[in-house]
Motif scaffolding. Structure first.
Motif: not given
Length: 107
Positions: A51-67, A71-82
């Motif tokens: 996990g990461i502190h919510l105040k640092n998160i700008q957006s979240v992208k969830v990619t369901p498992a597929g070809s 596994q399902t992937e959750v990628i958070a873009t932080l406010k610093n761009g990382q």
């Protein structure tokens, strides 16, 4: 003198090809260094954090498992761009996804 000019003229096409090849390699490298491309047929997240502190998160992208990835992937873009991969099984991440889904269905 004419011989030197002839030698220089014969090198010009090779130099032009080498310069073009270098330019293509630089362009390809710049594209590869950018954000992950979803159409790649592999997992984007090799390591995850719980996990990461919510105040640092700008957006979240969830990619369901597929070809592309089993596994399902959750990628958070932080406010610093990382970008940071979150563990989709972590309780905090599950709550965040539930809130996102509720917020999305309310609109």
């Amino acid at each position: 003198m004419a011989r030197a000019a002839t030698a220089a003229a014969s090198c010009a096409p090779r130099l032009l090809r080498a310069a073009l090849l270098l330019l293509l390699l630089v362009a390809a490298t710049r594209h590869a260094a950018g954000a992950p491309v979803v159409s790649e047929l592999r997992c984007q997240c090799l390591q995850t954090v719980q996990g990461i502190h919510l105040k640092n998160i700008q957006s979240v992208k969830v990619t369901p498992a597929g070809s592309h990835c089993a596994q399902t992937e959750v990628i958070a873009t932080l406010k610093n761009g990382q970008e940071t991969c979150l563990n989709p099984e972590a309780p905090m991440v599950k709550k965040m996804i539930e809130k996102m889904l509720k917020k999305g269905s309310a609109n």
